[in-house]
Design a protein around this motif. Sequence first.
Motif, PDB file in Angstrom:
ATOM      1  N   SER A 110       4.175   2.029-118.168  1.00 17.72           N
ATOM      2  CA  SER A 110       3.037   2.048-117.254  1.00 17.72           C
ATOM      3  C   SER A 110       3.386   1.496-115.858  1.00 17.72           C
ATOM      4  N   GLY A 111       4.079   0.358-115.820  1.00 22.45           N
ATOM      5  CA  GLY A 111       4.468  -0.248-114.538  1.00 22.45           C
ATOM      6  C   GLY A 111       5.418   0.663-113.776  1.00 22.45           C
ATOM      7  N   GLU A 112       6.273   1.350-114.503  1.00 25.47           N
ATOM      8  CA  GLU A 112       7.254   2.237-113.891  1.00 25.47           C
ATOM      9  C   GLU A 112       6.560   3.474-113.299  1.00 25.47           C
ATOM     10  N   HIS A 113       5.549   3.985-113.996  1.00 23.19           N
ATOM     11  CA  HIS A 113       4.798   5.136-113.464  1.00 23.19           C
ATOM     12  C   HIS A 113       4.239   4.787-112.079  1.00 23.19           C
ATOM     13  N   LEU A 114       3.664   3.594-111.983  1.00 29.30           N
ATOM     14  CA  LEU A 114       3.038   3.175-110.727  1.00 29.30           C
ATOM     15  C   LEU A 114       4.095   2.931-109.645  1.00 29.30           C
ATOM     16  N   ARG A 115       5.185   2.293-110.024  1.00 29.53           N
ATOM     17  CA  ARG A 115       6.236   1.976-109.048  1.00 29.53           C
ATOM     18  C   ARG A 115       6.765   3.258-108.405  1.00 29.53           C
ATOM     19  N   ILE A 116       7.053   4.260-109.238  1.00 31.37           N
ATOM     20  CA  ILE A 116       7.597   5.515-108.704  1.00 31.37           C
ATOM     21  C   ILE A 116       6.548   6.209-107.829  1.00 31.37           C
ATOM     22  N   ALA A 117       5.298   6.246-108.302  1.00 35.55           N
ATOM     23  CA  ALA A 117       4.248   6.922-107.516  1.00 35.55           C
ATOM     24  C   ALA A 117       4.150   6.296-106.126  1.00 35.55           C
ATOM     25  N   LEU A 119       6.482   5.093-104.363  1.00 30.46           N
ATOM     26  CA  LEU A 119       7.642   5.411-103.512  1.00 30.46           C
ATOM     27  C   LEU A 119       7.534   6.800-102.870  1.00 30.46           C
ATOM     28  N   VAL A 120       6.721   7.661-103.481  1.00 27.96           N
ATOM     29  CA  VAL A 120       6.665   9.064-103.046  1.00 27.96           C
ATOM     30  C   VAL A 120       5.859   9.191-101.748  1.00 27.96           C
ATOM     31  N   GLN A 121       6.314  10.089-100.871  1.00 28.69           N
ATOM     32  CA  GLN A 121       5.579  10.384 -99.629  1.00 28.69           C
ATOM     33  C   GLN A 121       4.749  11.656 -99.850  1.00 28.69           C
ATOM     34  N   PRO A 122       3.585  11.748 -99.192  1.00 27.49           N
ATOM     35  CA  PRO A 122       2.698  12.892 -99.442  1.00 27.49           C
ATOM     36  C   PRO A 122       3.342  14.257 -99.174  1.00 27.49           C
ATOM     37  N   TRP A 123       4.299  14.335 -98.257  1.00 26.09           N
ATOM     38  CA  TRP A 123       4.884  15.636 -97.904  1.00 26.09           C
ATOM     39  C   TRP A 123       5.998  16.067 -98.865  1.00 26.09           C
ATOM     40  N   GLU A 124       6.349  15.206 -99.822  1.00 27.21           N
ATOM     41  CA  GLU A 124       7.503  15.507-100.681  1.00 27.21           C
ATOM     42  C   GLU A 124       7.200  16.566-101.750  1.00 27.21           C
ATOM     43  N   THR A 125       8.284  17.228-102.191  1.00 22.56           N
ATOM     44  CA  THR A 125       8.228  18.040-103.409  1.00 22.56           C
ATOM     45  C   THR A 125       9.053  17.304-104.454  1.00 22.56           C
ATOM     46  N   VAL A 126       8.438  17.089-105.620  1.00 21.13           N
ATOM     47  CA  VAL A 126       9.070  16.270-106.662  1.00 21.13           C
ATOM     48  C   VAL A 126       9.358  17.152-107.880  1.00 21.13           C
ATOM     49  N   PHE A 127      10.484  16.887-108.527  1.00 21.73           N
ATOM     50  CA  PHE A 127      10.849  17.604-109.758  1.00 21.73           C
ATOM     51  C   PHE A 127      10.925  16.562-110.877  1.00 21.73           C
ATOM     52  N   ASN A 128       9.965  16.627-111.821  1.00 25.08           N
ATOM     53  CA  ASN A 128       9.982  15.724-112.974  1.00 25.08           C
ATOM     54  C   ASN A 128      10.615  16.490-114.131  1.00 25.08           C
ATOM     55  N   MET A 129      11.854  16.144-114.466  1.00 18.30           N
ATOM     56  CA  MET A 129      12.627  16.957-115.412  1.00 18.30           C
ATOM     57  C   MET A 129      12.212  16.765-116.873  1.00 18.30           C
ATOM     58  N   PRO A 135       2.362  11.611-117.319  1.00 21.01           N
ATOM     59  CA  PRO A 135       1.928  10.393-116.620  1.00 21.01           C
ATOM     60  C   PRO A 135       2.579  10.148-115.256  1.00 21.01           C
ATOM     61  N   PHE A 136       3.866  10.463-115.081  1.00 22.97           N
ATOM     62  CA  PHE A 136       4.471  10.287-113.749  1.00 22.97           C
ATOM     63  C   PHE A 136       3.878  11.326-112.786  1.00 22.97           C
ATOM     64  N   SER A 137       3.890  12.590-113.217  1.00 23.08           N
ATOM     65  CA  SER A 137       3.522  13.696-112.328  1.00 23.08           C
ATOM     66  C   SER A 137       2.080  13.570-111.840  1.00 23.08           C
ATOM     67  N   ILE A 138       1.179  13.278-112.778  1.00 26.11           N
ATOM     68  CA  ILE A 138      -0.248  13.259-112.436  1.00 26.11           C
ATOM     69  C   ILE A 138      -0.571  12.079-111.523  1.00 26.11           C
ATOM     70  N   LEU A 139       0.039  10.938-111.796  1.00 30.51           N
ATOM     71  CA  LEU A 139      -0.223   9.761-110.948  1.00 30.51           C
ATOM     72  C   LEU A 139       0.311   9.987-109.529  1.00 30.51           C
ATOM     73  N   ILE A 140       1.484  10.608-109.423  1.00 29.94           N
ATOM     74  CA  ILE A 140       2.064  10.904-108.103  1.00 29.94           C
ATOM     75  C   ILE A 140       1.120  11.819-107.321  1.00 29.94           C
ATOM     76  N   ALA A 141       0.622  12.858-108.007  1.00 29.18           N
ATOM     77  CA  ALA A 141      -0.269  13.814-107.333  1.00 29.18           C
ATOM     78  C   ALA A 141      -1.574  13.137-106.931  1.00 29.18           C
ATOM     79  N   LYS A 142      -2.092  12.318-107.825  1.00 25.37           N
ATOM     80  CA  LYS A 142      -3.386  11.693-107.570  1.00 25.37           C
ATOM     81  C   LYS A 142      -3.294  10.659-106.444  1.00 25.37           C
TER      82      LYS A 142
END
Length: 305
Positions: A110-117, A119-129, A135-142
Amino acid sequence: MKDRLLRRLARELLGDDEVWSRIDVVGDIALIHRKFNYPIENLRLLANEMLKRMKGVKAVFAIEPGTEGKYRLRRLIHLAGENRTATIYKEHGCVYKVDVQKAFVVPRLSGEHLRIAELVQPWETVFNMFAGVGPFSILIAKRKGAKVYSVDVNPLAYELMVENVKLNGVEDKVIPILGDSADVSYWLRGSVDRVLMPLPELAPSYLDYALLSLRYPGWLHLYLHVLVRWGERPKLSALRVGRRLLESKCSSFEIRGVRLVRTVGPRIAQVVVDALLNKCEFKPRLRSAEGFGPLSHLLGTPWDW
Ligand SMILES: C[S@@+](CC[C@H](N)C(=O)[O-])C[C@H]1O[C@@H](n2cnc3c(N)ncnc32)[C@H](O)[C@@H]1O
């Protein structure tokens, strides 16, 4: 609070001072990670008491050590309460439908999901392999409104991810893909700003595919299992292993952070290496046409480009 109660219960009932640290609660289901040959009757005793004392818990299962099959599913043993594995899990304001039997969920991340989200900038394209139920993808988008290609090879995880994307209202940002992330990397080649590899068992052998998908300079979050040498701190082990792996592929890179995610065994740690990659040489192995699976019908194989 929950940990203190579990610790006390385990000590009172079993005289065990350690089992509490191997309990996860996902929604209203509690999971006890069973050590090899740990008596199941002892766990059942604890499970029945947990049901009585923990208001939110409706079912308790033991998880057998290790995972099985291509989708790395865990074998569960029902211990007490309702015999159901589907539940709703809430994290950082997002809601996830999960199934503790069919798709991997790791509340300790859970803490890691938030930490990564963060770090992401709104203009980025992210690839979650290795996206799981998302949980990572949705939190980043939200949180950041970034676009995320969110891949999982397990159809059950994919179906839950699709539902979760809708549940959290991020259909315009998260693109769920059912398939092998190695295959997807060919179609994304040179187009993503950040790659997440949250599956330590596969990350080293999939590194070339991550490097293929990146636009340089680009970010990599590489999750690894490392053997912690005697007297060495896990972070140093992470740095040692991460640097060696990246040096084998990249002539210019900076490791911007290393973190201990969790301890997974005696002297084995799950760590994450955050790196900014400037220049890399990679030779992803071309996979057979059949290997491209359902995606090849949609997109053709790399030989068609
Ligand atoms: C550890 S789980 C993901 C956990 C999730 N990221 C989280 O934070 O809860 C790893 C996932 O990778 C998926 N997976 C395994 N091999 C894969 C592959 N080759 N391509 C895509 N997904 C894969 C599994 O099906 C599983 O859902």
